[in-house]
Design an enzyme around this catalytic site. Structure first.
Site, PDB file in Angstrom:
ATOM      1  N   GLU A  93       0.821  -1.203   0.000  1.00 55.18           N
ATOM      2  CA  GLU A  93       0.000   0.000   0.000  1.00 55.18           C
ATOM      3  C   GLU A  93       0.857   1.255   0.000  1.00 55.18           C
ATOM      4  OE1 GLU A  93      -2.038  -0.986   3.668  1.00 55.18           O
ATOM      5  OE2 GLU A  93      -0.741   0.402   4.742  1.00 55.18           O
ATOM      6  N   CYS A 106       3.597   8.517   0.461  1.00 57.28           N
ATOM      7  CA  CYS A 106       4.147   7.684   1.522  1.00 57.28           C
ATOM      8  C   CYS A 106       4.246   6.259   0.961  1.00 57.28           C
ATOM      9  CB  CYS A 106       3.190   7.738   2.717  1.00 57.28           C
ATOM     10  SG  CYS A 106       3.592   6.575   4.015  1.00 57.28           S
ATOM     11  N   CYS A 113       6.076  -6.543   8.183  1.00 57.23           N
ATOM     12  CA  CYS A 113       7.186  -5.980   8.963  1.00 57.23           C
ATOM     13  C   CYS A 113       7.511  -6.960  10.084  1.00 57.23           C
ATOM     14  CB  CYS A 113       6.742  -4.643   9.573  1.00 57.23           C
ATOM     15  SG  CYS A 113       8.055  -3.756  10.436  1.00 57.23           S
ATOM     16  N   CYS A 117       5.924  -3.871  16.497  1.00 53.61           N
ATOM     17  CA  CYS A 117       5.377  -2.792  17.334  1.00 53.61           C
ATOM     18  C   CYS A 117       3.939  -3.160  17.717  1.00 53.61           C
ATOM     19  CB  CYS A 117       5.399  -1.460  16.597  1.00 53.61           C
ATOM     20  SG  CYS A 117       7.076  -0.912  16.196  1.00 53.61           S
ATOM     21  N   CYS A 120       0.778  -1.484  15.845  1.00 53.84           N
ATOM     22  CA  CYS A 120       0.845  -1.306  14.390  1.00 53.84           C
ATOM     23  C   CYS A 120       0.192  -2.467  13.636  1.00 53.84           C
ATOM     24  CB  CYS A 120       2.312  -1.188  13.988  1.00 53.84           C
ATOM     25  SG  CYS A 120       2.556  -1.020  12.221  1.00 53.84           S
ATOM     26  N   SER A 192      11.627   7.097   7.691  1.00 53.53           N
ATOM     27  CA  SER A 192      11.165   6.914   9.065  1.00 53.53           C
ATOM     28  C   SER A 192      11.595   5.540   9.569  1.00 53.53           C
ATOM     29  CB  SER A 192       9.634   7.030   9.109  1.00 53.53           C
ATOM     30  OG  SER A 192       9.174   6.842  10.421  1.00 53.53           O
ATOM     31  N   SER A 215      10.632   6.913  15.116  1.00 51.53           N
ATOM     32  CA  SER A 215       9.412   6.635  15.861  1.00 51.53           C
ATOM     33  C   SER A 215       9.791   6.407  17.318  1.00 51.53           C
ATOM     34  CB  SER A 215       8.730   5.389  15.285  1.00 51.53           C
ATOM     35  OG  SER A 215       8.443   5.638  13.932  1.00 51.53           O
ATOM     36  N   CYS A 334      -0.681   2.955   8.859  1.00 48.90           N
ATOM     37  CA  CYS A 334       0.287   1.995   8.391  1.00 48.90           C
ATOM     38  C   CYS A 334      -0.222   0.545   8.399  1.00 48.90           C
ATOM     39  CB  CYS A 334       1.483   2.151   9.314  1.00 48.90           C
ATOM     40  SG  CYS A 334       2.820   1.098   8.984  1.00 48.90           S
TER      41      CYS A 334
HETATM   42  N1  SAH Z   1       9.103   1.213  10.450  1.00 41.73           N
HETATM   43  C1  SAH Z   1       9.169   2.621  10.293  1.00 41.73           C
HETATM   44  C2  SAH Z   1       8.221   3.182   9.249  1.00 41.73           C
HETATM   45  C3  SAH Z   1       6.854   2.597   9.108  1.00 41.73           C
HETATM   46  S1  SAH Z   1       5.668   2.949  10.327  1.00 41.73           S
HETATM   47  C4  SAH Z   1       8.961   3.316  11.627  1.00 41.73           C
HETATM   48  O1  SAH Z   1       8.757   2.627  12.616  1.00 41.73           O
HETATM   49  O2  SAH Z   1       9.077   4.527  11.691  1.00 41.73           O
HETATM   50  C5  SAH Z   1       5.248   4.629  10.059  1.00 41.73           C
HETATM   51  C6  SAH Z   1       4.845   5.370  11.308  1.00 41.73           C
HETATM   52  O3  SAH Z   1       3.510   4.990  11.698  1.00 41.73           O
HETATM   53  C7  SAH Z   1       5.714   5.073  12.521  1.00 41.73           C
HETATM   54  O4  SAH Z   1       5.952   6.255  13.246  1.00 41.73           O
HETATM   55  C8  SAH Z   1       4.847   4.113  13.308  1.00 41.73           C
HETATM   56  O5  SAH Z   1       5.242   4.029  14.643  1.00 41.73           O
HETATM   57  C9  SAH Z   1       3.487   4.712  13.078  1.00 41.73           C
HETATM   58  N2  SAH Z   1       2.341   3.870  13.377  1.00 41.73           N
HETATM   59  C10 SAH Z   1       2.194   2.542  13.251  1.00 41.73           C
HETATM   60  N3  SAH Z   1       0.968   2.150  13.650  1.00 41.73           N
HETATM   61  C11 SAH Z   1       0.323   3.265  14.030  1.00 41.73           C
HETATM   62  C12 SAH Z   1      -0.976   3.514  14.564  1.00 41.73           C
HETATM   63  N4  SAH Z   1      -1.833   2.536  14.784  1.00 41.73           N
HETATM   64  N5  SAH Z   1      -1.300   4.810  14.829  1.00 41.73           N
HETATM   65  C13 SAH Z   1      -0.424   5.817  14.611  1.00 41.73           C
HETATM   66  N6  SAH Z   1       0.805   5.639  14.132  1.00 41.73           N
HETATM   67  C14 SAH Z   1       1.178   4.368  13.845  1.00 41.73           C
END
Ligand code: SAH
Length: 347
Positions: A93, A106, A113, A117, A120, A192, A215, A334
């Site tokens: 996506e 984006c 992944c 996290c 996520c 990021s 992040s 994401c």
């Molecule tokens: N792996 C990288 C980039 C992909 S995630 C990273 O961790 O930065 C892109 C951003 O979306 C990151 O800041 C991540 O922490 C955030 N993210 C993931 N799930 C989310 C959610 N449910 N609500 C808000 N931000 C989220």
């Protein structure tokens, strides 16, 4: 043997190939421009390249296959979410955000992944596979073609951890910024990361003036490790030190992403603790309410909480922006759309 994607080759690599095929070096430039400037998707369109060379290239190389599977328009803002099918059955996506200053895309760097996290959606099924440079470029080129306008900003902030797919991501950035290709200024590219320290150190030695977003999502290692298990290998203070070094080496300010989750990382004490660690240093904090992901259950902090969190940071010398939640009606967070599509279609 499977053919290699010609879209994933940098100019230097293409020159070596052309020379090895007994052709003049300048042919590589012509081919590179067809692929990355004119953004064609088959060899026969290369009208200034000989049939003989095309046949030779065709034996070993192919074009990245990328097909738009779905396109969702947000009704609350100008965001468009794209689902692409790349090189077979991989669904990825990308999101287009239209601003007054230009079109920002984006892109995803991996399908799924493995960083796990806890908030996520991309992490739910684990890592399916790394994306190639061609597949990352394909997201930008396809969206540009679709809207008939130039993409002026690229953020590598979709599904996946770009520094966990380091070589392909770096190739992507170099090709995207190359004069004979899309010619996008490095300052218009943001990567990021969830904070892989050794890779941040490596990145700062590449001499690429791209923007770095990290992040953070927490004021200390304890909270961060609960939210982001991968951070167990990246002690909080070491990460902040690496970010500071990144700014010193590249002259680029680091942005910390902080998604506020009700009751978890949004208390006033958390804001004070964070300010104590980064106040007065050259950085920026982006606050965003967490996007609700059904399987995860975390709730976003209230608007009032977000404003008072921001106030505390500001009063303590931290630059902060409250980010709008874009495309909340089209699963723009994401990994959300890819996941719901894959579930419905048994992928
Ligand atoms: N792996 C990288 C980039 C992909 S995630 C990273 O961790 O930065 C892109 C951003 O979306 C990151 O800041 C991540 O922490 C955030 N993210 C993931 N799930 C989310 C959610 N449910 N609500 C808000 N931000 C989220």
């Amino acid at each position: 043997m499977a053919k290699e994607e010609i879209n994933s080759l940098e100019l230097g690599g293409l020159e070596e190939i052309v020379l090895a095929l007994g052709e003049k070096k300048f042919r590589a430039q012509q081919i590179y421009e067809w692929v990355h400037k004119k953004q064609i998707d088959n060899f026969n369109d290369m009208t200034n390249v000989s049939k003989r060379l095309i046949e030779k290239l065709d034996e070993k190389y192919c074009f990245t296959h990328i097909k738009m599977e779905k396109k969702l328009y947000s009704e609350v803002d100008n965001t468009i979410k794209y689902l692409f099918r790349v090189n077979g059955n991989t669904i990825i996506e990308s999101v287009l955000m239209r601003y007054s200053f230009g079109n920002s895309v984006c892109i995803s760097s991996q399908a799924g992944c493995r960083m796990a996290c806890t908030f996520c959606a991309s992490a739910i099924g684990g890592l399916e596979r790394d994306l190639t440079a061609g597949e990352m470029l394909g997201q930008v080129y396809s969206i540009q073609k679709d809207i008939g306008e130039r993409v002026s900003n690229v953020v590598i902030m979709g599904s996946g951890e770009p520094l966990d797919n380091y070589d392909n991501t770096l190739k992507f950035i170099r090709v995207l910024a190359s004069k004979l290709g899309q010619n996008l200024g490095m300052r218009h590219i943001t990567l990021s990361t969830c904070g892989l320290i050794d890779k941040i150190n490596k990145l700062m030695s590449e001499g690429l003036p791209i923007n770095l977003a990290v992040s953070l999502h927490a004021p200390n290692g304890g909270v961060r490790e609960k939210l982001m298990p991968a951070s167990k290998k990246a002690p909080y203070d070491d990460l902040l030190r690496a970010c500071k070094k990144y700014t010193e080496r590249t002259g680029r300010r680091v942005t910390y992403e902080y998604a506020l989750i009700s009751g978890i990382n949004d208390k006033q004490g958390h804001a004070l603790e964070l300010a104590g660690k980064i106040g007065g240093s050259v950085c920026h904090v982006n606050l965003i309410p967490i996007n609700y992901v059904e399987e995860r259950g975390f709730r976003p902090a209230s608007e009032g909480t977000i404003y008072s969190f921001a106030d505390i940071l500001k009063k303590n010398g931290v630059e902060v922006t409250i980010r709008r939640k874009l495309g909340s009606d089209i699963n723009a967070a994401c990994g959300q759309l890819r996941k719901s599509y894959s579930n419905r279609n048994g992928l």
